[in-house]
Design a protein around this motif. Structure first.
Motif, PDB file in Angstrom:
ATOM      1  N   LYS A  25      13.152   0.655  -7.105  1.00 53.77           N
ATOM      2  CA  LYS A  25      13.834  -0.574  -7.492  1.00 53.77           C
ATOM      3  C   LYS A  25      13.307  -1.044  -8.839  1.00 53.77           C
ATOM      4  N   HIS A  26      13.987  -1.979  -9.419  1.00 52.25           N
ATOM      5  CA  HIS A  26      13.566  -2.524 -10.704  1.00 52.25           C
ATOM      6  C   HIS A  26      12.506  -3.598 -10.477  1.00 52.25           C
ATOM      7  N   TYR A  27      11.388  -3.439 -11.137  1.00 51.29           N
ATOM      8  CA  TYR A  27      10.329  -4.446 -11.112  1.00 51.29           C
ATOM      9  C   TYR A  27      10.360  -5.181 -12.447  1.00 51.29           C
ATOM     10  N   ASN A  28      10.130  -6.471 -12.434  1.00 54.79           N
ATOM     11  CA  ASN A  28      10.155  -7.263 -13.667  1.00 54.79           C
ATOM     12  C   ASN A  28       8.949  -7.001 -14.561  1.00 54.79           C
ATOM     13  N   SER A  29       7.881  -6.465 -13.980  1.00 50.50           N
ATOM     14  CA  SER A  29       6.680  -6.185 -14.767  1.00 50.50           C
ATOM     15  C   SER A  29       5.849  -5.127 -14.053  1.00 50.50           C
ATOM     16  N   GLU A  30       4.891  -4.579 -14.782  1.00 57.22           N
ATOM     17  CA  GLU A  30       3.985  -3.603 -14.180  1.00 57.22           C
ATOM     18  C   GLU A  30       3.111  -4.266 -13.121  1.00 57.22           C
ATOM     19  N   SER A  31       2.750  -5.510 -13.322  1.00 61.46           N
ATOM     20  CA  SER A  31       1.940  -6.202 -12.311  1.00 61.46           C
ATOM     21  C   SER A  31       2.748  -6.405 -11.026  1.00 61.46           C
ATOM     22  N   ALA A  32       4.045  -6.617 -11.132  1.00 63.38           N
ATOM     23  CA  ALA A  32       4.886  -6.729  -9.937  1.00 63.38           C
ATOM     24  C   ALA A  32       4.951  -5.393  -9.211  1.00 63.38           C
ATOM     25  N   ARG A  33       5.025  -4.298  -9.977  1.00 63.46           N
ATOM     26  CA  ARG A  33       5.033  -2.958  -9.369  1.00 63.46           C
ATOM     27  C   ARG A  33       3.719  -2.717  -8.636  1.00 63.46           C
ATOM     28  N   ARG A  34       2.603  -3.051  -9.290  1.00 63.07           N
ATOM     29  CA  ARG A  34       1.295  -2.869  -8.651  1.00 63.07           C
ATOM     30  C   ARG A  34       1.143  -3.736  -7.416  1.00 63.07           C
ATOM     31  N   ALA A  36       3.387  -4.469  -5.346  1.00 66.95           N
ATOM     32  CA  ALA A  36       4.189  -3.889  -4.255  1.00 66.95           C
ATOM     33  C   ALA A  36       3.518  -2.669  -3.630  1.00 66.95           C
ATOM     34  N   LEU A  37       2.519  -2.097  -4.288  1.00 68.75           N
ATOM     35  CA  LEU A  37       1.882  -0.872  -3.792  1.00 68.75           C
ATOM     36  C   LEU A  37       1.210  -1.026  -2.428  1.00 68.75           C
ATOM     37  N   PRO A  38       0.405  -2.046  -2.164  1.00 70.11           N
ATOM     38  CA  PRO A  38      -0.240  -2.133  -0.849  1.00 70.11           C
ATOM     39  C   PRO A  38       0.753  -2.141   0.323  1.00 70.11           C
ATOM     40  N   ALA A  39       1.855  -2.837   0.177  1.00 66.49           N
ATOM     41  CA  ALA A  39       2.852  -2.863   1.255  1.00 66.49           C
ATOM     42  C   ALA A  39       3.476  -1.493   1.438  1.00 66.49           C
ATOM     43  N   TRP A  40       3.743  -0.783   0.334  1.00 69.19           N
ATOM     44  CA  TRP A  40       4.316   0.558   0.443  1.00 69.19           C
ATOM     45  C   TRP A  40       3.318   1.519   1.099  1.00 69.19           C
ATOM     46  N   LEU A  41       2.056   1.447   0.704  1.00 65.77           N
ATOM     47  CA  LEU A  41       1.038   2.308   1.313  1.00 65.77           C
ATOM     48  C   LEU A  41       0.892   2.030   2.806  1.00 65.77           C
ATOM     49  N   HIS A  42       0.958   0.757   3.182  1.00 66.92           N
ATOM     50  CA  HIS A  42       0.893   0.427   4.606  1.00 66.92           C
ATOM     51  C   HIS A  42       2.067   1.060   5.347  1.00 66.92           C
ATOM     52  N   HIS A  43       3.261   0.911   4.809  1.00 69.56           N
ATOM     53  CA  HIS A  43       4.429   1.524   5.441  1.00 69.56           C
ATOM     54  C   HIS A  43       4.265   3.040   5.519  1.00 69.56           C
ATOM     55  N   TYR A  44       3.828   3.661   4.441  1.00 76.34           N
ATOM     56  CA  TYR A  44       3.663   5.116   4.383  1.00 76.34           C
ATOM     57  C   TYR A  44       2.657   5.597   5.431  1.00 76.34           C
ATOM     58  N   ASN A  45       1.545   4.909   5.554  1.00 76.28           N
ATOM     59  CA  ASN A  45       0.481   5.370   6.452  1.00 76.28           C
ATOM     60  C   ASN A  45       0.626   4.917   7.895  1.00 76.28           C
ATOM     61  N   HIS A  46       1.320   3.805   8.150  1.00 72.70           N
ATOM     62  CA  HIS A  46       1.373   3.249   9.494  1.00 72.70           C
ATOM     63  C   HIS A  46       2.735   3.353  10.177  1.00 72.70           C
ATOM     64  N   HIS A  47       3.808   3.500   9.415  1.00 74.02           N
ATOM     65  CA  HIS A  47       5.136   3.424  10.027  1.00 74.02           C
ATOM     66  C   HIS A  47       6.047   4.605   9.717  1.00 74.02           C
ATOM     67  N   ARG A  48       5.862   5.247   8.614  1.00 73.05           N
ATOM     68  CA  ARG A  48       6.758   6.342   8.200  1.00 73.05           C
ATOM     69  C   ARG A  48       6.398   7.619   8.949  1.00 73.05           C
ATOM     70  N   PRO A  49       7.334   8.185   9.704  1.00 74.41           N
ATOM     71  CA  PRO A  49       7.029   9.431  10.411  1.00 74.41           C
ATOM     72  C   PRO A  49       6.944  10.613   9.440  1.00 74.41           C
ATOM     73  N   HIS A  50       5.941  11.449   9.629  1.00 76.40           N
ATOM     74  CA  HIS A  50       5.745  12.626   8.795  1.00 76.40           C
ATOM     75  C   HIS A  50       6.078  13.874   9.605  1.00 76.40           C
ATOM     76  N   THR A  51       6.975  14.662   9.096  1.00 83.59           N
ATOM     77  CA  THR A  51       7.421  15.844   9.846  1.00 83.59           C
ATOM     78  C   THR A  51       6.310  16.872  10.009  1.00 83.59           C
ATOM     79  N   ALA A  52       5.390  16.966   9.059  1.00 83.59           N
ATOM     80  CA  ALA A  52       4.335  17.973   9.137  1.00 83.59           C
ATOM     81  C   ALA A  52       3.346  17.708  10.263  1.00 83.59           C
TER      82      ALA A  52
END
Length: 70
Positions: A25-34, A36-52
């Protein structure tokens, strides 16, 4: 490090980050992108199923989490 298997895994993770967080998605600034990272990492590690690993999130593979010692 410096093994093709290791390099391929980290390159794939970088691609996943780019596709799922950095450029999704479009972030208004690099600080906004940064910010958003903790929430994405939480989703990736705790909720996203990994096929491997049997379509479960990576956190399910850990057995040494605080409060979960056997």
């Amino acid at each position: 490090p410096y093994r093709p298997q290791t390099n391929g895994k980290i390159e794939r993770f970088h691609r996943t980050m780019a596709d799922g967080w950095a450029f999704t998605k479009h972030y208004n600034s690099e600080s906004a992108r940064r910010a958003a990272l903790p929430a994405w990492l939480h989703h990736y590690n705790h909720h996203r199923p990994h096929t491997a690993i049997g379509k479960v999130p990576p956190i399910s593979r850990l057995n040494n989490l605080p409060g979960h010692y056997t």
